[in-house]
Enzyme design. Structure first.
Site, PDB file in Angstrom:
ATOM      1  N   TYR A 146      28.952-118.977 -20.444  1.00 16.24           N
ATOM      2  CA  TYR A 146      29.747-118.487 -21.573  1.00 16.24           C
ATOM      3  C   TYR A 146      29.842-119.440 -22.755  1.00 16.24           C
ATOM      4  O   TYR A 146      30.303-119.037 -23.821  1.00 16.24           O
ATOM      5  CB  TYR A 146      31.129-118.082 -21.071  1.00 16.24           C
ATOM      6  CG  TYR A 146      31.043-116.894 -20.141  1.00 16.24           C
ATOM      7  CD1 TYR A 146      30.848-115.616 -20.649  1.00 16.24           C
ATOM      8  CD2 TYR A 146      31.080-117.064 -18.762  1.00 16.24           C
ATOM      9  CE1 TYR A 146      30.724-114.525 -19.802  1.00 16.24           C
ATOM     10  CE2 TYR A 146      30.959-115.967 -17.911  1.00 16.24           C
ATOM     11  CZ  TYR A 146      30.777-114.703 -18.435  1.00 16.24           C
ATOM     12  OH  TYR A 146      30.636-113.626 -17.594  1.00 16.24           O
ATOM     13  N   PHE A 430      41.653-113.640 -14.376  1.00 13.36           N
ATOM     14  CA  PHE A 430      41.502-112.199 -14.595  1.00 13.36           C
ATOM     15  C   PHE A 430      40.024-111.842 -14.725  1.00 13.36           C
ATOM     16  O   PHE A 430      39.192-112.706 -14.915  1.00 13.36           O
ATOM     17  CB  PHE A 430      42.268-111.744 -15.852  1.00 13.36           C
ATOM     18  CG  PHE A 430      41.863-112.459 -17.127  1.00 13.36           C
ATOM     19  CD1 PHE A 430      40.881-111.928 -17.929  1.00 13.36           C
ATOM     20  CD2 PHE A 430      42.458-113.658 -17.498  1.00 13.36           C
ATOM     21  CE1 PHE A 430      40.493-112.580 -19.097  1.00 13.36           C
ATOM     22  CE2 PHE A 430      42.093-114.316 -18.652  1.00 13.36           C
ATOM     23  CZ  PHE A 430      41.104-113.781 -19.453  1.00 13.36           C
TER      24      PHE A 430
END
Length: 430
Positions: A146, A430
């Protein structure tokens, strides 16, 4: 080959879900013990592909409010997906800021390295900026992916162990309030209330998704045994702290007597101290293990022997990405005043971020405006994401070549303005 990136239609929800690893039974995390896993074995355990009933239940969530999915289609076939959750993150001030939480991300193994993930990220970034979200965040399942999309680790978490024999507190005065061994029904009510109080004050903390604690139960889970719940109430009877833990049980002799504290949050020092005082002194236990804890856990400084609390794993937690720099800078408070001219390197996925900016930072407010002045510093949008919550050292990034100083003292000034104490932390991924 025709590529299309767009939101899904209701009839495509099952196809969207089926590209996700946790739905189709494939690995969905790096093959190593995670810092938020309490057991000695690797995490996560394997799981079977989702049933039709599970797909139906998850499809309702995918199509529900606050969930913004995007899908990648190649020649009409859905082969990749990702989504943003509507969330808040607490920033220095402390104050809440809208955050787009990237989740449920995957591209089919047959269609990787074709730019599909970049296309998904770009579509989500564009939508998030249109919704007014100045920052995005994620829990990275793989650390090498990322950064290329502008994300950087902004919080961290640790797993630590403490032998009960060494868990004596330096100060033996009993804390105020009362402790209560509670059932899951009570915990389902107390957790949201306590977390709401905690996240108002704790930088880095996140708003929970709907139903986060609905699955708490008193039933055993496989060989793990039942979850137990401990609630602290203040003098008025209001709950101001809660923990959930598993009583000692293990299939291996060397792991017997281990109490795993799965989660603990306290809105007051009294609640924090009382919860840990009991959890570190349960009968018939030898060791306490606590995953998913802050790197600067106060408990260490309550012990007679601070060295007894041993960090056994650590990792990054929340990765952050600045989507809209002029919105993000004034959204948080700053510890010290500073005026800096900052050059932000090219940001192809959010071009308006790039260029030279004058940052006027102070405890009373901040601004971020375009300027033609010579820069004091040059850095990437990724470095700004790492620094934004105040947990990363500007000097450390400069030493690593991630921040370049053009005026003596500029790195130190940036660091003093941005840092926050205690270190930012988020209790769940999450």
């Amino acid at each position: 080959m025709t590529i299309e990136i767009r939101p899904i239609e209701p009839a495509e929800a099952h196809a969207y879900l089926k590209v996700l690893p946790y739905v189709n039974g494939l690995p969905h995390w790096e093959p190593a013990p995670a810092a938020w896993h309490g057991g000695p074995e690797a995490w996560p355990p394997p799981n079977a592909p989702a049933s039709a009933a599970q797909l139906d239940a998850w499809a309702e969530r995918v199509l529900g409010e606050g969930f913004h999915p995007q899908a990648a289609f190649v020649d009409g076939r859905l082969v990749g997906g990702s989504a943003m959750l509507a969330m808040d993150v607490t920033v220095p001030g402390p104050r809440p800021v809208a955050l787009g939480g990237v989740t449920a991300t995957a591209v089919s193994a047959t269609h990787r390295r074709r730019g599909l993930l970049r296309g998904l990220m770009q579509a989500m970034f564009d939508e998030a900026r249109a919704r007014g979200e100045a920052v995005a965040g994620l829990s990275a399942s793989e650390g090498g992916i990322y950064g290329r999309y502008g994300f950087a680790p902004a919080t961290r978490r640790t797993r630590w162990e403490l032998d009960r024999a060494e868990a004596a507190f330096a100060d033996a005065d009993p804390p105020a309030g009362e402790l209560e061994l509670a059932d899951a029904a009570t915990a389902r009510t107390v957790w949201p209330a306590v977390h709401a109080r905690v996240r108002r004050e704790r930088v880095g903390e996140l708003s929970p998704q709907p139903g986060r604690w609905d699955g708490l139960t008193d039933e055993p889970a496989g060989t793990f045994g039942p979850m137990r719940y401990l609630v602290h109430r203040d003098g008025s009877g209001a709950a101001d702290g809660i923990a959930q833990y598993r009583l000692p049980y293990a299939t291996r002799v060397e792991d017997t007597g281990t109490l795993v504290v799965e989660a603990l949050e306290a809105a007051t020092p009294d609640a924090y101290r009382a919860l840990w005082a009991l959890l570190t002194d349960f009968d018939l236990t030898r060791r306490i293990v606590a995953p998913a804890r802050p790197a600067d856990e106060p408990l260490r400084w309550m012990l007679r022997n601070p060295r007894a609390m041993r960090v056994t794993r650590q990792s990054d937690s929340l990765w952050l990405r600045i989507l809209d720099l002029p919105r993000a800078v004034p959204a948080r408070a700053y510890e010290a005043a500073a005026t800096l001219v900052v050059e932000v390197e090219a940001d192809p996925m959010a071009p308006p971020n790039a260029g030279t900016w004058r940052l006027e930072l102070s405890p009373d407010g901040a601004s971020c405006t375009r300027t033609t002045a010579a820069p004091d510093l040059t850095l990437s949008i990724q470095s700004l994401g790492a620094l934004y919550l105040g947990g990363m050292s500007a000097a450390l990034l400069a030493a690593a070549g991630r921040v370049r100083e053009h005026r003596a003292g500029a790195v130190a000034a940036l660091g003093r303005a941005l840092r926050t104490d205690p270190e930012p932390f988020n209790a769940f991924a999450f």
